[in-house]
Design a protein around this motif. Structure first.
Motif, PDB file in Angstrom:
ATOM      1  N   LYS A  86     -21.151 -25.743  97.767  1.00 29.60           N
ATOM      2  CA  LYS A  86     -20.204 -26.859  97.770  1.00 29.60           C
ATOM      3  C   LYS A  86     -19.905 -27.324  96.347  1.00 29.60           C
ATOM      4  O   LYS A  86     -18.740 -27.543  95.981  1.00 29.60           O
ATOM      5  N   GLU A  87     -20.946 -27.466  95.522  1.00 26.28           N
ATOM      6  CA  GLU A  87     -20.749 -27.880  94.138  1.00 26.28           C
ATOM      7  C   GLU A  87     -19.933 -26.842  93.370  1.00 26.28           C
ATOM      8  O   GLU A  87     -19.043 -27.190  92.571  1.00 26.28           O
TER       9      GLU A  87
ATOM     10  N   GLN B  43     -16.251 -27.023  94.386  1.00 28.56           N
ATOM     11  CA  GLN B  43     -15.592 -28.207  93.837  1.00 28.56           C
ATOM     12  C   GLN B  43     -15.270 -28.024  92.358  1.00 28.56           C
ATOM     13  O   GLN B  43     -14.227 -28.468  91.879  1.00 28.56           O
TER      14      GLN B  43
END
Length: 221
Positions: free
Chosen positions: A163-164, A167
């Motif tokens: 997820k990081e 992003q």
């Protein structure tokens, strides 16, 4: 398997020779009888003169018993018409058409005709030769808009979540090769050392994605 090839240019002739080496029977269609000279003296398949989208010509080439049909002439219109006739009229299971215009390729894919968009494919092959490993795309959709590529990942990403990573890069992690095995990650999946990360992104953003992945998370903040 019997294979019918429409177009006896360099690609068609090479396909015909390769298929014969694999013990398939082959028929090649071309409107120019002189084109068959590219097949060489060792070719034992059928040579049919005429337009590849003509039903009578296709029947003469054995389309009714063919398991595959490839349209690789120099004309997009001829390729797609003959491919549709092979699929829709004669029910050939495996059909592919070579298309030069990537915008047309998108339309034909929606019609259920697999296409090879020559320009984007050739561009990718050249980039794989010119650029460092992991930068050139491994796959593009027929329109050339979406690219799937392996990105070089900074070691600072080890221990961070998918997820990081998504992003920060703006790309979607498609899969990870981990110890030789493909992994379909979730957003909570943690990136490990020696992971090979493959992402899907829009073609115009490839350079930005590569740059972001090669940068440590701390530098990006």
């Amino acid at each position: 398997m019997h294979v019918v090839i429409m177009g006896c240019g360099r690609v068609g002739a090479m396909m015909a020779a390769a298929l014969e080496r694999l013990d398939h029977t082959v028929a090649v269609i071309d409107k120019d009888a002189q084109a068959f000279r590219r097949l060489g003296p060792d070719f034992h398949g059928q040579q049919v003169v005429g337009p590849g989208f003509d039903r009578g010509v296709m029947v003469e080439a054995g389309i009714e018993r063919a398991g595959a049909f490839a349209a690789v002439s120099s004309g997009d219109n001829s390729n797609i018409i003959s491919a549709r006739v092979a699929r829709e009229t004669f029910g050939v299971e495996h059909v592919v058409a070579r298309i030069y215009d990537p915008k047309r390729a998108e339309v034909y894919e929606r019609l259920g005709i697999p296409t090879v968009a020559t320009v984007p494919w050739t561009t990718d092959r050249l980039l794989r030769t010119l650029l460092p490993d992991g930068v050139a795309s491994a796959w593009r959709d027929p329109t050339g808009k979406v690219a799937l590529l392996q990105v070089p990942v900074d070691e600072g990403w080890v221990g961070r979540t998918v997820k990081e990573f998504q992003q920060a890069t703006g790309a979607r992690v498609a899969f990870i090769m981990r110890f030789g095995t493909g992994v379909l990650p979730e957003t909570k999946t943690v990136i490990q050392a020696d992971d090979q990360v493959y992402v899907a992104t829009l073609s115009g953003t490839v350079s930005d994605v590569v740059a972001a992945a090669a940068q440590s998370p701390e530098e990006g903040n």
